[in-house]
Design an enzyme around this catalytic site. Structure first.
Site, PDB file in Angstrom:
ATOM      1  N   GLY A 173      -6.265   1.193  -5.018  1.00  0.00           N
ATOM      2  CA  GLY A 173      -5.347   2.262  -4.624  1.00  0.00           C
ATOM      3  C   GLY A 173      -6.031   3.606  -4.387  1.00  0.00           C
ATOM      4  N   LYS A 176       2.905   2.621   8.133  1.00  0.00           N
ATOM      5  CA  LYS A 176       4.223   3.124   7.751  1.00  0.00           C
ATOM      6  C   LYS A 176       4.295   3.015   6.235  1.00  0.00           C
ATOM      7  CE  LYS A 176       8.868   3.544   8.674  1.00  0.00           C
ATOM      8  NZ  LYS A 176       8.917   5.004   8.735  1.00  0.00           N
ATOM      9  N   LEU A 194       6.208   2.306   2.970  1.00  0.00           N
ATOM     10  CA  LEU A 194       7.437   1.607   2.561  1.00  0.00           C
ATOM     11  C   LEU A 194       7.910   2.193   1.237  1.00  0.00           C
ATOM     12  CD1 LEU A 194       6.160  -1.996   3.397  1.00  0.00           C
ATOM     13  CD2 LEU A 194       7.603  -0.557   4.827  1.00  0.00           C
ATOM     14  N   HIS A 199      -1.297   0.740  -9.863  1.00  0.00           N
ATOM     15  CA  HIS A 199      -1.711  -0.358  -8.990  1.00  0.00           C
ATOM     16  C   HIS A 199      -2.307  -1.537  -9.739  1.00  0.00           C
ATOM     17  CE1 HIS A 199      -0.674   2.151  -5.680  1.00  0.00           C
ATOM     18  NE2 HIS A 199      -1.600   3.047  -5.977  1.00  0.00           N
ATOM     19  N   GLU A 207      -3.258  -7.122   2.074  1.00  0.00           N
ATOM     20  CA  GLU A 207      -4.668  -7.516   1.979  1.00  0.00           C
ATOM     21  C   GLU A 207      -4.801  -8.964   1.549  1.00  0.00           C
ATOM     22  OE1 GLU A 207      -7.133  -5.669  -1.006  1.00  0.00           O
ATOM     23  OE2 GLU A 207      -5.545  -5.655  -2.489  1.00  0.00           O
ATOM     24  N   ARG A 219     -10.672 -14.881  -3.613  1.00  0.00           N
ATOM     25  CA  ARG A 219     -11.169 -15.320  -4.925  1.00  0.00           C
ATOM     26  C   ARG A 219      -9.999 -15.822  -5.764  1.00  0.00           C
ATOM     27  NH1 ARG A 219      -8.806 -11.350  -7.855  1.00  0.00           N
ATOM     28  NH2 ARG A 219      -8.700  -9.301  -6.863  1.00  0.00           N
ATOM     29  N   VAL A 221      -6.299 -13.162 -11.408  1.00  0.00           N
ATOM     30  CA  VAL A 221      -5.922 -13.148 -12.831  1.00  0.00           C
ATOM     31  C   VAL A 221      -4.647 -13.976 -13.051  1.00  0.00           C
ATOM     32  CG1 VAL A 221      -5.220 -11.662 -14.747  1.00  0.00           C
ATOM     33  CG2 VAL A 221      -6.928 -10.845 -13.120  1.00  0.00           C
TER      34      VAL A 221
HETATM   35  P1  ADP Z   1      -6.116  -1.402  -2.701  1.00  0.00           P
HETATM   36  O1  ADP Z   1      -7.111  -2.371  -2.168  1.00  0.00           O
HETATM   37  O2  ADP Z   1      -6.629  -0.015  -2.814  1.00  0.00           O
HETATM   38  O3  ADP Z   1      -5.432  -1.901  -3.934  1.00  0.00           O
HETATM   39  P2  ADP Z   1      -3.768  -2.079  -1.104  1.00  0.00           P
HETATM   40  O4  ADP Z   1      -3.699  -2.081   0.375  1.00  0.00           O
HETATM   41  O5  ADP Z   1      -3.709  -3.380  -1.796  1.00  0.00           O
HETATM   42  O6  ADP Z   1      -5.050  -1.224  -1.516  1.00  0.00           O
HETATM   43  O7  ADP Z   1      -2.619  -1.140  -1.662  1.00  0.00           O
HETATM   44  C1  ADP Z   1      -2.523  -0.843  -3.021  1.00  0.00           C
HETATM   45  C2  ADP Z   1      -1.094  -0.558  -3.390  1.00  0.00           C
HETATM   46  O8  ADP Z   1      -0.586   0.566  -2.649  1.00  0.00           O
HETATM   47  C3  ADP Z   1      -0.136  -1.682  -3.064  1.00  0.00           C
HETATM   48  O9  ADP Z   1      -0.090  -2.636  -4.096  1.00  0.00           O
HETATM   49  C4  ADP Z   1       1.156  -0.930  -2.941  1.00  0.00           C
HETATM   50  O10 ADP Z   1       1.626  -0.632  -4.241  1.00  0.00           O
HETATM   51  C5  ADP Z   1       0.749   0.371  -2.278  1.00  0.00           C
HETATM   52  N1  ADP Z   1       0.836   0.303  -0.808  1.00  0.00           N
HETATM   53  C6  ADP Z   1      -0.080  -0.189   0.057  1.00  0.00           C
HETATM   54  N2  ADP Z   1       0.334  -0.102   1.330  1.00  0.00           N
HETATM   55  C7  ADP Z   1       1.565   0.470   1.304  1.00  0.00           C
HETATM   56  C8  ADP Z   1       2.540   0.841   2.300  1.00  0.00           C
HETATM   57  N3  ADP Z   1       2.321   0.665   3.607  1.00  0.00           N
HETATM   58  N4  ADP Z   1       3.689   1.405   1.872  1.00  0.00           N
HETATM   59  C9  ADP Z   1       3.916   1.617   0.557  1.00  0.00           C
HETATM   60  N5  ADP Z   1       3.060   1.300  -0.426  1.00  0.00           N
HETATM   61  C10 ADP Z   1       1.897   0.729  -0.077  1.00  0.00           C
END
Ligand code: ADP
Length: 448
Positions: A165, A201, A203, A235, A287, A291, A294
């Site tokens: 995050g 966008k 969410l 996160h 994403e 792997r 957990v």
């Molecule tokens: P990281 O690899 O840094 O964990 P992610 O793309 O998995 O990045 O995003 C981490 C978290 O951020 C997600 O689990 C979600 O809680 C929030 N998030 C990611 N993309 C969005 C989005 N487009 N809108 C709202 N929340 C998002």
């Protein structure tokens, strides 16, 4: 099949892998840091090698030492677990060059999914639904503004090399965009050494729903259903369920099939997780983790399928042992992560476990590497165990979780067990009515 597997990890996941190896008749090599000389994974392995001092960067991330450990012991494969070197394409490639199997996907697949812009592009090409956003990197403020106008506010600026995050910024209006854009870039540069960012966008109230997949690299792949991991703090997931309780079954089947078909097309090998945000009945890819996760035990529990077994089999060149039609779901499973942390402040609580009594009985699985008298070192992740419960229905599963939490005793250090004992009484949790912000809001409102 392999004759000897080196487990490049520690804690509960090292034990989980060791158990699978033993059942497959494979010899095991544990690696450990100085601090972990008395750890359970070291005690239970057939052989062990100290690979460095306490800090993870000098031991569990020390590629030359781990390679030397493989050569000294004659290991023919390495299982990286999660975290540490599990998504390090360079490590996978070095092993390949030394004719040691990496129990995971190819270095190429790790790479394309490791870069978020590339991953999103690949997902779109494979027919996986994505969050509306920029086509690739956004390199100027003018381009950021134009993209935001196209997709509509609020928007999220994300680091291409992101993780945990970090490097993410929300802009609700055009006025907020220029600051959000420049801070996201600065943070991305500081955290990852790469200031590339992209936009999506934002969410507002999504759930985090993911699909477990496994492939054999020969064009066969299946999915093992969904997991809901919306209950998160900073996160970090703290509670996971399978199947996702609120998604209609026909929609679960179709997103699962989209993911499995994508893995067949990629000729993906090993276990993987495709993560989505789910809002207004739509799935949006965020994403892919290349792997073991957990939270894999909840999927194992509802499908009666051993994911680690299968990871090892396919890495050894065998075909996937099941087809999609063989995957059936039995009841409901929930996992809670027991961390050695203060349940109010979440400050780490390392130290000696003076009394340990895990829960047991029907429908209960505890994956942990701690024992009475064990000294939790301060150098690593605070996860000390996972409590996984199963029931024929979600209400039965919740009742069993309540019972198991009452039985579980860890004395000497603080743990997150009291948090779960509170959460289980929350009407929203009982109803499965929560999104990715629910836990943070609950913790803020219930500060004691
Ligand atoms: P990281 O690899 O840094 O964990 P992610 O793309 O998995 O990045 O995003 C981490 C978290 O951020 C997600 O689990 C979600 O809680 C929030 N998030 C990611 N993309 C969005 C989005 N487009 N809108 C709202 N929340 C998002």
């Amino acid at each position: 099949m392999f004759s000897k597997v080196l487990i490049a990890n520690r804690g509960e996941i090292a034990l989980r892998i060791l158990r699978a190896c033993k059942e497959l008749g494979i010899q095991t090599v544990a690696i450990h840091s100085l601090a972990d000389a008395n750890a359970m994974h070291v005690r239970l392995a057939d052989e062990s090698v100290c690979v460095g001092p306490n800090a993870a960067k000098d031991s569990y991330l020390n590629i030359p030492s781990i390679l030397a450990a493989c050569q000294i012991t004659g290991a023919d494969a390495v299982h990286p677990g999660y975290g540490f070197l599990s998504e390090n394409a360079r490590f996978a490639r070095i092993l390949e060059e030394h004719k040691i199997a990496f129990i995971g996907p190819s270095a190429h697949h790790i790479e394309i999914m490791g870069d978020k812009i590339q991953a999103k592009k690949t997902a779109l090409e494979l027919g996986i639904p994505c969050v509306p956003g920029s086509a690739g990197a956004v390199t100027s403020e003018a381009q950021a503004k134009e993209t935001a106008r196209e997709i509509g506010y609020p928007v999220l600026i994300k680091a291409a090399a992101g993780g945990g995050g970090r490097g993410m910024k929300v802009a609700k209006t055009e006025a907020e965009l220029s600051v959000a854009f420049s801070t996201a870039r600065t943070e991305a540069k500081a955290a990852f050494g790469d200031d590339a960012v992209y936009m999506e966008k934002y969410l507002g109230k999504p759930r985090h729903i993911e699909v477990q997949v496994i492939g054999d690299g020969q064009g066969n792949a299946v999915h093992l259903g969904t997991r809901d991991c919306s209950l998160q703090r900073r996160h970090q997931k703290v509670w996971e369920e399978a199947l996702a309780p609120t998604v209609p079954m026909d929609q679960q089947a179709s997103i699962g099939e989209i993911c499995a078909a994508a893995m067949r097309k990629l000729k993906y090998s090993g276990a993987g997780t495709i993560e989505f945000l789910y809002e207004n009945d739509e799935f949006y890819f965020i994403e892919m983790n290349t792997r073991l996760q957990v939270e894999h035990p909840v999927s194992e529990r509802i499908t009666n399928f051993d994911i680690v077994y299968e990871q090892i089999r396919v890495a050894a060149g065998e075909k996937l042992s099941l087809k999609q039609d063989d995957v059936e779901y039995f009841g409901h499973a929930i996992e809670v992560r027991i961390n050695a942390e203060d349940p109010q402040t979440f400050a780490p609580s390392p130290g000696k476990i003076t009394y340990y009594h895990p829960a047991g009985g029907v429908g209960v699985r505890v994956d942990s590497a701690v024992y009475q008298g064990y000294n939790i070192p301060p150098y690593y992740d605070s996860l000390i165990g996972k409590l996984i419960v199963h029931g024929r229905t979600r209400p039965e599963c919740l009742q069993r979780l309540r019972r198991a939490l009452d039985e579980f005793i860890v004395d000497g250090v603080k743990t997150t067990l009291p948090l779960f004992r509170r959460l289980i009484n929350e009407p929203d949790i009982q109803a499965g009515n929560y999104d990715i912000h629910w836990l943070e809001k609950y913790l803020e409102a219930n500060k004691q």
